[in-house]
Motif scaffolding. Structure first.
Motif, PDB file in Angstrom:
ATOM      1  N   LEU A 167      -5.314  14.089  -7.361  1.00 49.94           N
ATOM      2  CA  LEU A 167      -5.635  14.498  -5.991  1.00 49.94           C
ATOM      3  C   LEU A 167      -5.909  15.984  -5.861  1.00 49.94           C
ATOM      4  O   LEU A 167      -6.330  16.438  -4.792  1.00 49.94           O
ATOM      5  N   ALA A 184       0.950   3.948  -3.002  1.00 47.10           N
ATOM      6  CA  ALA A 184       0.629   5.362  -2.815  1.00 47.10           C
ATOM      7  C   ALA A 184       1.621   6.254  -3.548  1.00 47.10           C
ATOM      8  O   ALA A 184       1.258   7.340  -4.023  1.00 47.10           O
ATOM      9  N   SER A 185       2.863   5.816  -3.647  1.00 46.60           N
ATOM     10  CA  SER A 185       3.864   6.627  -4.342  1.00 46.60           C
ATOM     11  C   SER A 185       3.644   6.638  -5.849  1.00 46.60           C
ATOM     12  O   SER A 185       4.153   7.521  -6.548  1.00 46.60           O
ATOM     13  N   PHE A 192       0.592   6.791  -7.227  1.00 45.49           N
ATOM     14  CA  PHE A 192      -0.682   7.439  -7.525  1.00 45.49           C
ATOM     15  C   PHE A 192      -0.418   8.818  -8.118  1.00 45.49           C
ATOM     16  O   PHE A 192       0.368   9.592  -7.578  1.00 45.49           O
ATOM     17  N   ILE A 210       0.839  -1.209   0.000  1.00 44.14           N
ATOM     18  CA  ILE A 210       0.000   0.000   0.000  1.00 44.14           C
ATOM     19  C   ILE A 210       0.868   1.251   0.000  1.00 44.14           C
ATOM     20  O   ILE A 210       0.583   2.229  -0.705  1.00 44.14           O
ATOM     21  N   ILE A 211       1.962   1.217   0.774  1.00 46.64           N
ATOM     22  CA  ILE A 211       2.863   2.374   0.824  1.00 46.64           C
ATOM     23  C   ILE A 211       3.497   2.616  -0.541  1.00 46.64           C
ATOM     24  O   ILE A 211       3.561   3.754  -1.032  1.00 46.64           O
ATOM     25  N   PRO A 262       6.388   7.661   1.315  1.00 44.78           N
ATOM     26  CA  PRO A 262       6.714   6.375   0.670  1.00 44.78           C
ATOM     27  C   PRO A 262       8.172   6.267   0.236  1.00 44.78           C
ATOM     28  O   PRO A 262       8.784   5.203   0.374  1.00 44.78           O
ATOM     29  N   SER A 316       2.599  13.067   2.355  1.00 42.44           N
ATOM     30  CA  SER A 316       2.050  11.855   1.749  1.00 42.44           C
ATOM     31  C   SER A 316       2.831  11.433   0.517  1.00 42.44           C
ATOM     32  O   SER A 316       2.873  10.238   0.181  1.00 42.44           O
ATOM     33  N   PHE A 317       3.469  12.380  -0.173  1.00 45.54           N
ATOM     34  CA  PHE A 317       4.276  12.045  -1.341  1.00 45.54           C
ATOM     35  C   PHE A 317       5.701  11.636  -0.960  1.00 45.54           C
ATOM     36  O   PHE A 317       6.297  10.769  -1.607  1.00 45.54           O
TER      37      PHE A 317
END
Length: 293
Positions: free
Chosen positions: A138, A130-131, A133, A126-127, A168, A164-165
């Motif tokens: 967003l 996320a990188s 995405f 998941i981590i 990861p 959040s960016f």
């Protein structure tokens, strides 16, 4: 007999040495071409930063009449440019994002690399997912969320998405290092009476310092270069340097201030280049740590 053997080997040795020299020369030439190719845009940016506005499109390798006026113009607020404030904003956001990402990322990476718990690989997936995405997807949700919270134009609207960016990247870099660290070091500390927290603080963290230092530099650079989120969620008081440079205005309404933009780009880029050159040994040590354990 030995003299004949030695004489027979001489041409072979000469050929081998010539091949070795040719291989080394070819490697150096290829490296030089790559370096020149990568540095050419940076050099042209610096050269243009010292050109007068009237000689913006001059094709000489170095300005015929160098001037510092463009750097003064970059910091001037007469045309609505707020480059000085933007520099402070970028440093502030970058430092806060880097510190928070390291505080969270170190413990998360250690847990993912050294501890066994359920769904560990799912969490790591998941981590990493996320990188990947796309940030552009967003923008609208973040804009609506922060508008409802009243955060548009405030620092937290830039810091939270950046974390959040960057997080990861921090976790992924440190996980690979912690995985290669010998378990015996931690077990020896536990046998000497250390708790798991003490072993982490007194044994693991000192050994992980090169990797943590490298991750901090990479996280800061990633936050420093971010443009998409900052362009939509900041205002005149909180915009970062990437947004400020894109918003430069010329002396005339339709005039593009190319030389001032190049001067601002030089100011923004040179400190990062110097930082990487000064700490290149630590960066290389951090990136390769654990690779040959």
């Amino acid at each position: 007999m030995s003299n004949l053997t030695t004489t027979a080997n001489l041409p072979l040795n000469d050929k081998s040495s010539n091949r070795l020299r040719w291989a080394q020369s070819r490697t150096y030439a290829q490296a030089l071409i790559i370096v020149l190719w990568c540095l050419a845009p940076f050099y042209w940016m610096v050269a243009t930063a010292f050109r007068p506005t009237s000689a913006t499109f001059e094709t000489t390798l170095w300005p015929t009449q160098p001037t510092w006026d463009n750097f003064v113009t970059a910091f001037s607020t007469e045309r609505g440019n707020h480059f000085g404030q933007a520099l402070f904003n970028s440093v502030f956001v970058g430092v806060v994002v880097t510190v928070i990402a390291l505080l969270v990322g170190v413990f998360a990476a250690y847990a993912l690399a050294r501890l066994n718990f359920r769904f560990k690989f799912m969490v790591l997936g998941i981590i990493l997912g996320a990188s990947m995405f796309p940030g552009v997807a967003l923008i609208t949700p973040l804009f609506e969320l922060f508008t409802n919270l009243g955060w548009i134009g405030q620092y937290q609207a830039l810091i939270i998405p950046n974390i959040s960016f960057v997080l990861p990247l921090t976790v992924y870099t440190l996980v690979s290092f912690f995985r290669e660290m010998p378990w015996e070091l931690e077990e020896a500390a536990r046998m000497d009476g250390c708790t798991q927290g003490q072993a982490f603080r007194k044994v693991i963290m000192p050994l992980a310092a090169p990797a943590v230092f490298t991750t901090a530099i990479l996280a800061f650079i990633a936050s420093w270069n971010e443009f998409l989120i900052a362009s939509q969620l900041s205002d005149q008081n909180t915009q970062t340097v990437t947004v400020a440079i894109a918003s430069f205005s010329g002396a005339l309404p339709q005039q593009e201030p190319y030389t001032a933009v190049m001067a601002a780009g030089t100011i923004v880029t040179v400190p990062l280049v110097i930082m990487v050159l000064v700490f290149q040994r630590k960066i290389v040590a951090g990136l390769t740590a654990g690779g040959v354990k």
